[in-house]
Design a protein around this motif. Sequence first.
Motif, PDB file in Angstrom:
ATOM      1  N   ASN B  12       0.621  -1.138   0.063  1.00 28.06           N
ATOM      2  CA  ASN B  12       0.148  -0.016   0.009  1.00 28.06           C
ATOM      3  C   ASN B  12       0.765   1.401  -0.042  1.00 28.06           C
ATOM      4  OD1 ASN B  12      -1.859  -2.109   0.415  1.00 28.06           O
ATOM      5  ND2 ASN B  12      -2.194  -1.595   2.844  1.00 28.06           N
ATOM      6  N   TYR B  13       0.313   2.368  -0.603  1.00 27.70           N
ATOM      7  CA  TYR B  13       0.922   3.769  -0.583  1.00 27.70           C
ATOM      8  C   TYR B  13       0.029   4.505   0.044  1.00 27.70           C
ATOM      9  CZ  TYR B  13       4.664   1.715  -3.992  1.00 27.70           C
ATOM     10  OH  TYR B  13       5.626   1.448  -4.725  1.00 27.70           O
ATOM     11  N   ALA B  14       0.591   5.260   1.036  1.00 30.79           N
ATOM     12  CA  ALA B  14      -0.526   6.211   1.566  1.00 30.79           C
ATOM     13  C   ALA B  14      -0.136   7.505   0.563  1.00 30.79           C
ATOM     14  CB  ALA B  14       0.132   6.665   3.123  1.00 30.79           C
ATOM     15  N   LEU B  15      -1.282   7.949   0.235  1.00 30.80           N
ATOM     16  CA  LEU B  15      -1.192   9.015  -0.840  1.00 30.80           C
ATOM     17  C   LEU B  15      -1.928  10.171  -0.301  1.00 30.80           C
ATOM     18  CD1 LEU B  15       0.335   9.604  -3.658  1.00 30.80           C
ATOM     19  CD2 LEU B  15      -1.970   9.224  -4.667  1.00 30.80           C
ATOM     20  N   GLY B  16      -1.624  11.210   0.721  1.00 30.98           N
ATOM     21  CA  GLY B  16      -2.359  12.028   1.364  1.00 30.98           C
ATOM     22  C   GLY B  16      -3.226  11.341   2.198  1.00 30.98           C
ATOM     23  N   THR B  19      -5.390   5.802   0.455  1.00 32.25           N
ATOM     24  CA  THR B  19      -4.311   4.653   0.354  1.00 32.25           C
ATOM     25  C   THR B  19      -4.355   3.934  -0.869  1.00 32.25           C
ATOM     26  OG1 THR B  19      -4.641   4.255   2.740  1.00 32.25           O
ATOM     27  CG2 THR B  19      -3.464   2.532   1.423  1.00 32.25           C
ATOM     28  N   VAL B  20      -3.113   4.053  -1.604  1.00 30.14           N
ATOM     29  CA  VAL B  20      -3.253   3.333  -2.880  1.00 30.14           C
ATOM     30  C   VAL B  20      -2.845   1.938  -2.645  1.00 30.14           C
ATOM     31  CG1 VAL B  20      -2.196   3.327  -5.216  1.00 30.14           C
ATOM     32  CG2 VAL B  20      -2.623   5.593  -3.861  1.00 30.14           C
ATOM     33  N   TYR B  21      -3.595   1.026  -2.961  1.00 26.66           N
ATOM     34  CA  TYR B  21      -3.307  -0.380  -2.972  1.00 26.66           C
ATOM     35  C   TYR B  21      -2.739  -1.103  -4.263  1.00 26.66           C
ATOM     36  CZ  TYR B  21      -6.517  -0.092   0.869  1.00 26.66           C
ATOM     37  OH  TYR B  21      -7.103   0.298   2.102  1.00 26.66           O
ATOM     38  N   ALA B  22      -1.308  -0.887  -4.354  1.00 23.33           N
ATOM     39  CA  ALA B  22      -0.605  -1.231  -5.554  1.00 23.33           C
ATOM     40  C   ALA B  22      -0.439  -2.636  -5.902  1.00 23.33           C
ATOM     41  CB  ALA B  22       0.930  -0.714  -5.447  1.00 23.33           C
ATOM     42  N   LEU B  23      -0.354  -3.470  -4.605  1.00 19.58           N
ATOM     43  CA  LEU B  23      -0.361  -4.861  -4.782  1.00 19.58           C
ATOM     44  C   LEU B  23      -1.348  -5.384  -3.855  1.00 19.58           C
ATOM     45  CD1 LEU B  23       3.522  -5.562  -5.067  1.00 19.58           C
ATOM     46  CD2 LEU B  23       1.988  -5.252  -7.131  1.00 19.58           C
ATOM     47  N   GLY B  40       1.499  -6.045 -18.073  1.00 21.85           N
ATOM     48  CA  GLY B  40       0.218  -5.496 -17.593  1.00 21.85           C
ATOM     49  C   GLY B  40       0.046  -4.141 -18.128  1.00 21.85           C
ATOM     50  N   PRO B  41      -1.090  -3.426 -17.748  1.00 20.64           N
ATOM     51  CA  PRO B  41      -1.225  -1.875 -18.304  1.00 20.64           C
ATOM     52  C   PRO B  41      -0.416  -1.040 -17.241  1.00 20.64           C
ATOM     53  CG  PRO B  41      -3.348  -2.915 -17.332  1.00 20.64           C
ATOM     54  CD  PRO B  41      -2.179  -3.856 -17.574  1.00 20.64           C
ATOM     55  N   SER B  42      -0.300   0.124 -17.826  1.00 25.76           N
ATOM     56  CA  SER B  42       0.125   1.188 -16.802  1.00 25.76           C
ATOM     57  C   SER B  42      -0.330   1.272 -15.709  1.00 25.76           C
ATOM     58  CB  SER B  42       0.360   2.356 -17.788  1.00 25.76           C
ATOM     59  OG  SER B  42       1.206   3.298 -16.977  1.00 25.76           O
ATOM     60  N   GLY B  43       0.369   1.255 -14.460  1.00 22.78           N
ATOM     61  CA  GLY B  43      -0.309   1.566 -13.220  1.00 22.78           C
ATOM     62  C   GLY B  43      -0.957   0.180 -12.504  1.00 22.78           C
ATOM     63  N   SER B  44      -0.633  -0.999 -13.290  1.00 17.67           N
ATOM     64  CA  SER B  44      -1.210  -2.260 -12.726  1.00 17.67           C
ATOM     65  C   SER B  44      -0.500  -2.756 -11.625  1.00 17.67           C
ATOM     66  CB  SER B  44      -0.966  -3.350 -13.926  1.00 17.67           C
ATOM     67  OG  SER B  44       0.214  -3.245 -14.547  1.00 17.67           O
ATOM     68  N   GLY B  45       0.912  -2.249 -11.475  1.00 16.30           N
ATOM     69  CA  GLY B  45       1.686  -2.662 -10.178  1.00 16.30           C
ATOM     70  C   GLY B  45       2.869  -3.526 -10.644  1.00 16.30           C
ATOM     71  N   LYS B  46       3.446  -3.476 -11.845  1.00 16.84           N
ATOM     72  CA  LYS B  46       4.549  -4.250 -12.491  1.00 16.84           C
ATOM     73  C   LYS B  46       5.931  -3.715 -11.714  1.00 16.84           C
ATOM     74  CE  LYS B  46       3.870  -2.871 -16.485  1.00 16.84           C
ATOM     75  NZ  LYS B  46       2.710  -2.095 -16.543  1.00 16.84           N
ATOM     76  N   THR B  47       6.120  -2.161 -11.646  1.00 20.89           N
ATOM     77  CA  THR B  47       7.313  -1.714 -11.113  1.00 20.89           C
ATOM     78  C   THR B  47       7.150  -1.953  -9.608  1.00 20.89           C
ATOM     79  OG1 THR B  47       7.222   0.135 -12.724  1.00 20.89           O
ATOM     80  CG2 THR B  47       8.453   0.497 -10.667  1.00 20.89           C
ATOM     81  N   THR B  48       6.350  -1.978  -9.012  1.00 27.42           N
ATOM     82  CA  THR B  48       6.289  -2.112  -7.598  1.00 27.42           C
ATOM     83  C   THR B  48       6.571  -3.348  -7.226  1.00 27.42           C
ATOM     84  OG1 THR B  48       4.158  -0.541  -7.302  1.00 27.42           O
ATOM     85  CG2 THR B  48       4.698  -2.067  -5.455  1.00 27.42           C
ATOM     86  N   LEU B  49       6.054  -4.485  -7.929  1.00 27.96           N
ATOM     87  CA  LEU B  49       6.329  -5.960  -7.560  1.00 27.96           C
ATOM     88  C   LEU B  49       7.952  -6.249  -7.872  1.00 27.96           C
ATOM     89  CD1 LEU B  49       5.614  -8.790  -7.233  1.00 27.96           C
ATOM     90  CD2 LEU B  49       4.989  -9.013  -9.672  1.00 27.96           C
TER      91      LEU B  49
HETATM   92  N1  LIG Z   1       5.460   6.159  -4.449  1.00 29.62           N
HETATM   93  C1  LIG Z   1       3.939   5.848  -4.786  1.00 29.62           C
HETATM   94  N2  LIG Z   1       2.999   6.473  -4.077  1.00 29.62           N
HETATM   95  C2  LIG Z   1       1.762   6.430  -4.312  1.00 29.62           C
HETATM   96  N3  LIG Z   1       1.419   5.720  -5.106  1.00 29.62           N
HETATM   97  C3  LIG Z   1       2.349   4.811  -5.996  1.00 29.62           C
HETATM   98  C4  LIG Z   1       3.559   5.001  -5.719  1.00 29.62           C
HETATM   99  N4  LIG Z   1       4.102   4.231  -6.693  1.00 29.62           N
HETATM  100  C5  LIG Z   1       3.537   3.604  -7.408  1.00 29.62           C
HETATM  101  N5  LIG Z   1       2.149   3.902  -6.919  1.00 29.62           N
HETATM  102  C6  LIG Z   1       0.937   3.631  -7.358  1.00 29.62           C
HETATM  103  O1  LIG Z   1       0.803   2.029  -7.393  1.00 29.62           O
HETATM  104  C7  LIG Z   1       0.133   1.562  -8.618  1.00 29.62           C
HETATM  105  C8  LIG Z   1       1.005   0.679  -9.129  1.00 29.62           C
HETATM  106  O2  LIG Z   1       2.026   1.458  -9.715  1.00 29.62           O
HETATM  107  P1  LIG Z   1       3.199   0.892 -10.670  1.00 29.62           P
HETATM  108  O3  LIG Z   1       3.784  -0.380  -9.846  1.00 29.62           O
HETATM  109  O4  LIG Z   1       4.172   2.052 -11.007  1.00 29.62           O
HETATM  110  O5  LIG Z   1       2.572   0.460 -11.883  1.00 29.62           O
HETATM  111  P2  LIG Z   1       3.374  -0.016 -13.431  1.00 29.62           P
HETATM  112  O6  LIG Z   1       4.798  -0.106 -13.018  1.00 29.62           O
HETATM  113  O7  LIG Z   1       2.553  -1.267 -13.804  1.00 29.62           O
HETATM  114  O8  LIG Z   1       2.662   1.278 -14.124  1.00 29.62           O
HETATM  115  C9  LIG Z   1      -0.110   2.905  -9.547  1.00 29.62           C
HETATM  116  O9  LIG Z   1      -1.675   3.272  -9.252  1.00 29.62           O
HETATM  117  C10 LIG Z   1       0.518   4.006  -8.829  1.00 29.62           C
HETATM  118  O10 LIG Z   1       0.026   5.246  -8.918  1.00 29.62           O
END
Ligand SMILES: Nc1ncnc2c1ncn2[C@@H]1O[C@H](COP(=O)(O)OP(=O)(O)O)[C@@H](O)[C@H]1O
Lengths: 517, 226
Positions: B12-16, B19-23, B40-49
């Motif tokens: 989870n990311y706290a965004l203000g 909470t963003v549930y990334a994974l 996966g599409p943009s924003g799906s959580g690839k980078t996070t994973l």
């Molecule tokens: N540092 C962060 N703070 C808040 N939200 C984030 C952060 N990094 C990623 N996110 C959110 O987490 C979700 C997954 O992001 P990300 O893993 O970058 O996706 P992808 O790489 O598939 O485009 C997105 O909704 C993104 O906005």
Amino acid sequence: MNLMIKIAWRNIMRHRGKSLVIGVILFVGAFLMTIGNGVISGMDRGLQKNIVNSFTGDIVLVSEKQESDEVFIEMMGKTVEPINNFKQVDSLLKTVDDLQKWVPIGKNGALVLNEEGGAPGFTFLIGVDFERYQKVFPNTMKAVEGRLFNPGEHGVLVPTGARKQMFEVSNIWFIPEGCGVDTTSMFKEAKEMRSNLVSKQSIVFMGMGADNTSTDIRLGIKGIVRYNALNQIWGHFGIVDIESYRNCIGYIAAADKASLVLSDADKKLLGGEDTDLDNLFSVDGMITENVFAPPRSSTKTSTAPKAATGPSLADAIQTDLDDGTYNLVLVLLNDHSKLDEKVKAVNQRLKASGVGVRAVPWKKAIGAIGSMAVLIKSALFVFVMFLFFVAIIIIVNTLSMAALERTSEIGMMRAVGARKGFISTMFFGETAILSFFFGGLGIVTGYVTVRVLALCKFTSDNDMVQLLFGGDTFHPLLSGGDILLAVIQLTIVTLIAVIYPMQVARSITPLDAIARE
Amino acid sequence: MNIIEIRNLKKNYALGKTTVYALRGIDLAIEKGDLISIVGPSGSGKTTLLNVIGCIDNATEGSVKVSDREITKLNDRQITDMRLHHIGFIFQTFNLIPVLNALENVEFPLLLMKKQSKNEIRKRAEKLIDEVGLRDYLKHRPAELSGGQRQRVAIARALVTNPDIVLADEPTANLDSVTGEQILNLMKDMNRIEQTTFIFSTHDANVLKYANSVVKIRDGLIVKEA
Ligand SMILES: Nc1ncnc2c1ncn2[C@@H]1O[C@H](COP(=O)(O)OP(=O)(O)O)[C@@H](O)[C@H]1O
Ligand SMILES: [Mg+2]
């Protein structure tokens, strides 16, 4: 380590602009700090040489009754308390280690009576056994006209400054006995008056003792003297032989037998009734070794005029002189740096024995001058610290910005497996290299500048500037210790300046770098 | 043998105030020596994973084992050493140290490891540079290389330590298609030569053919394993 230095060095070259900014700050900072150190050091040495070794000694012993420590240049009218038991003090001092030598002196103010009927002048008098005084303070002055004292002689040595001052008050130009008016030593106003200039070869002092026991005393001028350094300041002090001094202030003299009562004609003169100068100087007896005036109306019996009885004071032996009254004992140390420690030691000894005398460090005794010197030195020190501060602020700023600008690079290094310590070291390395080269160059340049400044021999007549110089001539000085100090200062600046930016760099994470993409 | 085992991974990311549930509960096992694509599409959580696997971001919940080590329980020093010894990273950009030339960049992780002599390090780095086809560019600094060449250097550097896994987050995103293909081919070759596990993410369905297997991800959850 090799890798780190390589990266650090190449980063410096890569960010030349920033490196140069930091480098220039380090250079200027180190340069000015070095010069500051040199000036402070030169001032210290100068003050030591020109005040302590020429005039005050390291430690000044004063009577316990003496309220103010400022015994040299005190407020007008205040007198310095007498020390009547110098012999005791003397034998006590012999039991304290590391005291090099000492000399007792009389020191108080005196009016300079104006035989022309005008307002009296004022001067400080120092009463000394001149031979003994010169053993403790050798070569501090030279006679620019006339000569210094012969052994046991009575009279006064007038500093050029006092002569000028007296002229300004009374329009009388003092010259040594047996000398003519030497126009080369005159200043402009005196020269202009030359045609009707009143010159005199003796001075009538009226001592300013604590009680009203002062005596008018006429002393022949043996010489006009100039102090080798700080003549402006020491010019306020006329030098008188100790026995004449005691008579003048109204102290008990060791041998006050050689006094001579003024003739009636002379009394008239002193009263300002007789203005015929030719008459005055034609009287041989007037310009004799030592002429004591009769007590003024208020004086007490202890110093009532004595009849002239034979031998001159030259016959009075040392022990006799020490039976009389002094005001101060000036003590020189073997090691000047031990001042505070020795003041304590001497004070302990003095207190335990109850001789009624206490020790004062020279800076306190010299009063305003000492404080002024301390002030100037503090100002310099503050200036150097200010440079320190400014340099640190600018470097911290520039480096922190540099760290943040390199977030992606640093974050990537961390992602690849570089530890925080690696980042810190790399960052520190860059600053250290800059500090070493530019700061080192600053110190070297500062050193050369100090040497050149010392060679220039800038001089000044201004009291304040002379204090800064520690003498008449500007002679900044850098010892090995001072250079080491500059290196340490530079190191401290570097260390302090790099801590925060290093912290900034350390805390950059790979995520910060990715977030930037 | 599984080089990566992920169970119920949440991030989870706290965004203000929100909470963003990334994974949102990822279960995944990856075999040693595999070449895997996460799509996966943009924003799906690839980078996070990839960041969590690569020890540059921490999990909110769940278990992540890399080379049999539970990385969610490591301190900063251990995490850093994990990155150094077991993981290779290829980013989209900002891959290289600007002041070091290609060869020095590849040597960099080995110098940090301090395990080999200078000579051995040089030899190993030269071998990798050779394998990625940059023999003539040893002394070039990153600024003097093209985007594709830089990615090649990054691949060589990621592989030089013989890591358990190499992670590449959209490595071709900033490259033209021809160069991108070359890079993917190179990764495929290197996967074969060095027998290193490769995981790369992409949002481009065209690059899927380079992977041995594909993990599809959407809204922080795995869609299906193929
Ligand atoms: N540092 C962060 N703070 C808040 N939200 C984030 C952060 N990094 C990623 N996110 C959110 O987490 C979700 C997954 O992001 P990300 O893993 O970058 O996706 P992808 O790489 O598939 O485009 C997105 O909704 C993104 O906005
Ligand atoms: Mg992404």
